[in-house]
Design a protein around this motif. Sequence first.
Motif, PDB file in Angstrom:
ATOM      1  N   GLU A   1       7.141 -23.495  21.808  1.00  0.00           N
ATOM      2  CA  GLU A   1       5.771 -23.853  22.173  1.00  0.00           C
ATOM      3  C   GLU A   1       5.716 -24.437  23.583  1.00  0.00           C
ATOM      4  OE1 GLU A   1       4.217 -24.867  17.633  1.00  0.00           O
ATOM      5  OE2 GLU A   1       5.078 -26.424  18.917  1.00  0.00           O
ATOM      6  N   ALA A   2       6.707 -25.244  23.907  1.00  0.00           N
ATOM      7  CA  ALA A   2       6.758 -25.812  25.250  1.00  0.00           C
ATOM      8  C   ALA A   2       6.915 -24.718  26.305  1.00  0.00           C
ATOM      9  CB  ALA A   2       7.909 -26.814  25.352  1.00  0.00           C
ATOM     10  N   GLN A   3       7.740 -23.705  26.001  1.00  0.00           N
ATOM     11  CA  GLN A   3       7.925 -22.583  26.937  1.00  0.00           C
ATOM     12  C   GLN A   3       6.621 -21.817  27.113  1.00  0.00           C
ATOM     13  OE1 GLN A   3      11.456 -21.727  28.049  1.00  0.00           O
ATOM     14  NE2 GLN A   3      10.105 -21.103  29.708  1.00  0.00           N
ATOM     15  N   LEU A   4       5.894 -21.596  26.014  1.00  0.00           N
ATOM     16  CA  LEU A   4       4.605 -20.915  26.097  1.00  0.00           C
ATOM     17  C   LEU A   4       3.597 -21.728  26.897  1.00  0.00           C
ATOM     18  CD1 LEU A   4       4.326 -19.597  22.423  1.00  0.00           C
ATOM     19  CD2 LEU A   4       4.719 -18.232  24.478  1.00  0.00           C
ATOM     20  N   PHE A   5       3.669 -23.047  26.758  1.00  0.00           N
ATOM     21  CA  PHE A   5       2.802 -23.920  27.552  1.00  0.00           C
ATOM     22  C   PHE A   5       3.051 -23.710  29.039  1.00  0.00           C
ATOM     23  CE2 PHE A   5       0.132 -27.465  26.081  1.00  0.00           C
ATOM     24  CZ  PHE A   5       0.009 -27.091  24.749  1.00  0.00           C
ATOM     25  N   ALA A   6       4.328 -23.664  29.401  1.00  0.00           N
ATOM     26  CA  ALA A   6       4.676 -23.511  30.814  1.00  0.00           C
ATOM     27  C   ALA A   6       4.196 -22.168  31.351  1.00  0.00           C
ATOM     28  CB  ALA A   6       6.185 -23.648  30.994  1.00  0.00           C
ATOM     29  N   LEU A   7       4.324 -21.127  30.550  1.00  0.00           N
ATOM     30  CA  LEU A   7       3.846 -19.808  30.964  1.00  0.00           C
ATOM     31  C   LEU A   7       2.332 -19.794  31.142  1.00  0.00           C
ATOM     32  CD1 LEU A   7       6.086 -17.652  28.630  1.00  0.00           C
ATOM     33  CD2 LEU A   7       6.018 -17.442  31.119  1.00  0.00           C
ATOM     34  N   THR A   8       1.632 -20.389  30.188  1.00  0.00           N
ATOM     35  CA  THR A   8       0.171 -20.455  30.278  1.00  0.00           C
ATOM     36  C   THR A   8      -0.260 -21.195  31.535  1.00  0.00           C
ATOM     37  OG1 THR A   8       0.083 -20.519  27.858  1.00  0.00           O
ATOM     38  CG2 THR A   8      -1.920 -21.133  29.046  1.00  0.00           C
TER      39      THR A   8
ATOM     40  N   ARG B   1      14.266 -20.117  25.325  1.00  0.00           N
ATOM     41  CA  ARG B   1      14.081 -21.080  24.229  1.00  0.00           C
ATOM     42  C   ARG B   1      13.276 -20.484  23.074  1.00  0.00           C
ATOM     43  NH1 ARG B   1      11.691 -26.244  27.288  1.00  0.00           N
ATOM     44  NH2 ARG B   1      12.413 -27.347  25.436  1.00  0.00           N
ATOM     45  N   LEU B   2      13.151 -19.150  23.061  1.00  0.00           N
ATOM     46  CA  LEU B   2      12.328 -18.512  22.039  1.00  0.00           C
ATOM     47  C   LEU B   2      13.174 -17.757  21.028  1.00  0.00           C
ATOM     48  CD1 LEU B   2       9.500 -17.021  24.312  1.00  0.00           C
ATOM     49  CD2 LEU B   2       9.606 -19.282  23.244  1.00  0.00           C
ATOM     50  N   ASP B   3      12.685 -17.710  19.777  1.00  0.00           N
ATOM     51  CA  ASP B   3      13.346 -16.876  18.783  1.00  0.00           C
ATOM     52  C   ASP B   3      12.954 -15.428  19.020  1.00  0.00           C
ATOM     53  OD1 ASP B   3      10.875 -16.195  17.144  1.00  0.00           O
ATOM     54  OD2 ASP B   3      10.842 -18.392  17.094  1.00  0.00           O
ATOM     55  N   ALA B   4      13.610 -14.500  18.313  1.00  0.00           N
ATOM     56  CA  ALA B   4      13.415 -13.069  18.555  1.00  0.00           C
ATOM     57  C   ALA B   4      11.970 -12.646  18.342  1.00  0.00           C
ATOM     58  CB  ALA B   4      14.355 -12.268  17.664  1.00  0.00           C
ATOM     59  N   ALA B   5      11.325 -13.148  17.268  1.00  0.00           N
ATOM     60  CA  ALA B   5       9.948 -12.749  16.965  1.00  0.00           C
ATOM     61  C   ALA B   5       8.986 -13.234  18.041  1.00  0.00           C
ATOM     62  CB  ALA B   5       9.539 -13.298  15.600  1.00  0.00           C
ATOM     63  N   THR B   6       9.137 -14.503  18.420  1.00  0.00           N
ATOM     64  CA  THR B   6       8.273 -15.063  19.459  1.00  0.00           C
ATOM     65  C   THR B   6       8.514 -14.367  20.789  1.00  0.00           C
ATOM     66  OG1 THR B   6       8.403 -17.198  18.337  1.00  0.00           O
ATOM     67  CG2 THR B   6       7.528 -17.195  20.563  1.00  0.00           C
ATOM     68  N   GLU B   7       9.775 -14.041  21.063  1.00  0.00           N
ATOM     69  CA  GLU B   7      10.103 -13.364  22.317  1.00  0.00           C
ATOM     70  C   GLU B   7       9.424 -12.006  22.395  1.00  0.00           C
ATOM     71  OE1 GLU B   7      13.943 -11.571  24.777  1.00  0.00           O
ATOM     72  OE2 GLU B   7      14.215 -12.526  22.829  1.00  0.00           O
ATOM     73  N   ALA B   8       9.409 -11.266  21.278  1.00  0.00           N
ATOM     74  CA  ALA B   8       8.780  -9.939  21.268  1.00  0.00           C
ATOM     75  C   ALA B   8       7.287 -10.047  21.540  1.00  0.00           C
ATOM     76  CB  ALA B   8       9.041  -9.252  19.933  1.00  0.00           C
ATOM     77  N   ALA B   9       6.622 -11.023  20.892  1.00  0.00           N
ATOM     78  CA  ALA B   9       5.187 -11.214  21.118  1.00  0.00           C
ATOM     79  C   ALA B   9       4.919 -11.631  22.558  1.00  0.00           C
ATOM     80  CB  ALA B   9       4.649 -12.266  20.143  1.00  0.00           C
ATOM     81  N   LEU B  10       5.787 -12.496  23.060  1.00  0.00           N
ATOM     82  CA  LEU B  10       5.618 -12.987  24.428  1.00  0.00           C
ATOM     83  C   LEU B  10       5.787 -11.860  25.439  1.00  0.00           C
ATOM     84  CD1 LEU B  10       5.407 -15.375  26.461  1.00  0.00           C
ATOM     85  CD2 LEU B  10       7.882 -15.532  26.341  1.00  0.00           C
ATOM     86  N   GLN B  11       6.738 -10.967  25.182  1.00  0.00           N
ATOM     87  CA  GLN B  11       7.029  -9.914  26.141  1.00  0.00           C
ATOM     88  C   GLN B  11       5.814  -9.017  26.369  1.00  0.00           C
ATOM     89  OE1 GLN B  11      10.096  -9.694  27.824  1.00  0.00           O
ATOM     90  NE2 GLN B  11       8.801  -8.360  29.079  1.00  0.00           N
ATOM     91  N   THR B  12       5.078  -8.730  25.301  1.00  0.00           N
ATOM     92  CA  THR B  12       3.874  -7.905  25.423  1.00  0.00           C
ATOM     93  C   THR B  12       2.841  -8.575  26.322  1.00  0.00           C
ATOM     94  OG1 THR B  12       4.246  -7.022  23.200  1.00  0.00           O
ATOM     95  CG2 THR B  12       2.032  -6.764  24.127  1.00  0.00           C
ATOM     96  N   ALA B  13       2.633  -9.894  26.096  1.00  0.00           N
ATOM     97  CA  ALA B  13       1.667 -10.636  26.912  1.00  0.00           C
ATOM     98  C   ALA B  13       2.118 -10.718  28.363  1.00  0.00           C
ATOM     99  CB  ALA B  13       1.476 -12.042  26.332  1.00  0.00           C
ATOM    100  N   VAL B  14       3.400 -10.948  28.575  1.00  0.00           N
ATOM    101  CA  VAL B  14       3.927 -11.052  29.938  1.00  0.00           C
ATOM    102  C   VAL B  14       3.743  -9.735  30.678  1.00  0.00           C
ATOM    103  CG1 VAL B  14       6.050 -11.297  31.288  1.00  0.00           C
ATOM    104  CG2 VAL B  14       5.554 -12.907  29.453  1.00  0.00           C
TER     105      VAL B  14
END
Length: 581
Positions: free
Chosen positions: A480-487, A505-518
């Motif tokens: 969540e902290a990593q997502l905060f920094a990205l936002t 600092r992300l697990d595999a599932a969160t990383e996959a979701a994040l990659q699409t947004a990035v």
Amino acid sequence: MPPKSSLSMSWMLQYLRPVKGRMALLLLLLLATTALQLVNPLIVQRFIDRANESGALSGLLTLAGLYLAIAVLIQLFTISVVYLGNDVSWRATNRIRGGLLKHALRLDMKFHNVKTPGEMIERIDGDVTHMSNFFALFIAKIVGSFVLLAGILVYMFFYDWPIAAVMTAFTVASICVMYAIRDMGVNASQAERQASAALFGLIEERIAGIEDVQANGGVPRLMNRYHRAMRKVFLTGRRAWMLRVMPWNVTVVLFTVAVTAVLLLSVRQYLNGHITLGTLFLFFQYTQMLNEPIEQLGDQMQEFQKAKSGMRRTRELLSLRSEIKEGQEEWLPEGPLSVSFEGVSFGYNEDHRVLHDVSFELKPGERLGLVGRTGSGKSSISRLLLRLYNSDRGVIRIGGTDIRNLSLPALYRRVGMVTQDVQLFDGTLRDNLTLFNPNLTDEEILRTTEQLGLRSWIDAMPAGLDSRLSSGGSSLSAGEAQLFALTRVFLTKPSLIILDEPSSRLDAATEAALQTAVDQLLAQCTGIVIAHRLSTLDNVDKIMVLRQGRIAEFGSREALASDPTSEYGRLLITNREEELA
């Protein structure tokens, strides 16, 4: 070149000018208090003489009432002086604290890398606090003390010049001694402040690493270092105090001699019938009063020594200049920005160079993946792009402009970076996401957080964006902290984004979701992605492999990935084998 004392005084006065009206009122109150202090002993003298002569009771009551009224006024004026003095002190010293903090934040990373946060807190707050009493009452009390001394001595010369001569000799001797040894404790006080800063630095450093300290049995060693640092604070503090009180010790001896001489002369004149009992009391009272401004001068001399040590350390900090020289250009082309390194070399110190003759170019909108072992220079490239450091040699251009010619605000408006260490602050979710920028609307914030997969978490909070976070982000998970920094970075709508290990600092599932947004957000800008996880680089355009600060390989990701003999191709094969194992 003007003497250092005049430089210190002019430096101090610049912070007192905004409160000059309050300083003038403070001086007036002190002068009024001084005048009243001179009057009350005269009332007591008349009261004693009238009582001794069996004067009328009404006259004695009038004198007693006048004495009490003046005593009450003196107390009221004294309270006002203390309040106004502290008001002046905090207004002036808070300006110094603000100036110091602003200056420290503008210093380059070479300075901050050798200073712990604990030491900086002590430099910005502790040193200035020791100057507060000096700013509060030093000038006012010095003026008030000299006015009181002059009033007593002038009055005494009209009454009895031999006694006045003794009191004058005591006053002159005390002032001369204090002036001669005024700087005796300054160096020792400076050493005391340095020892205190080192102690605060040690405490901050160890508390920040408390998990490692406890897990590895480091508490006994830490306490040993703490006791050594505390002993140094004690020893330097004791020596500084002993030197600072030296003027006061000398004045005590001189005062004892002066009081003895005045009492002997006064009693002799009373026994010979030359003065009344009330006048004898007046001489004694004025002698006692004479010691008060001398003691105040001694106290202020101690404050001056403490303040001067703080001034030296403060001016020493303010004299430091960042190696990062700001340019004047404000303009960069609209849209994604190009990036080019032309023969760039860099090292954090002269003995160890991190980057060697690095040259590459990114076109506007391209994405670069940086790969290499730890210490190969990946993060150094990002720090140079943000001008946290100066390169030793070569030219870095953004949007075709040498970044040395850009103003720092112009650079930071267009370049964003997400680091591995996420800093969260004590404040609301909104403040943490916008970094206290009031111009960003809630709609913009929520839209961006939804793209990054953070919206549902915010909606679940009891107060939404108004929910408070604790300092350090202890209420958030690492992901969540990593997502905060990205936002936080994407809300600034940068034209160049640097992601330093965005999924570390992300697990595999969160990383996959994040990659699409990035991928969606990077479509609007140029991107540089530093990664250990090669899956993070699936959608970049180019790959650069660094080895020991040199470019080992640079080219199209597709071409390098399809070539099993390339550095990147071999890394992909190794990565797949590890996943299958």
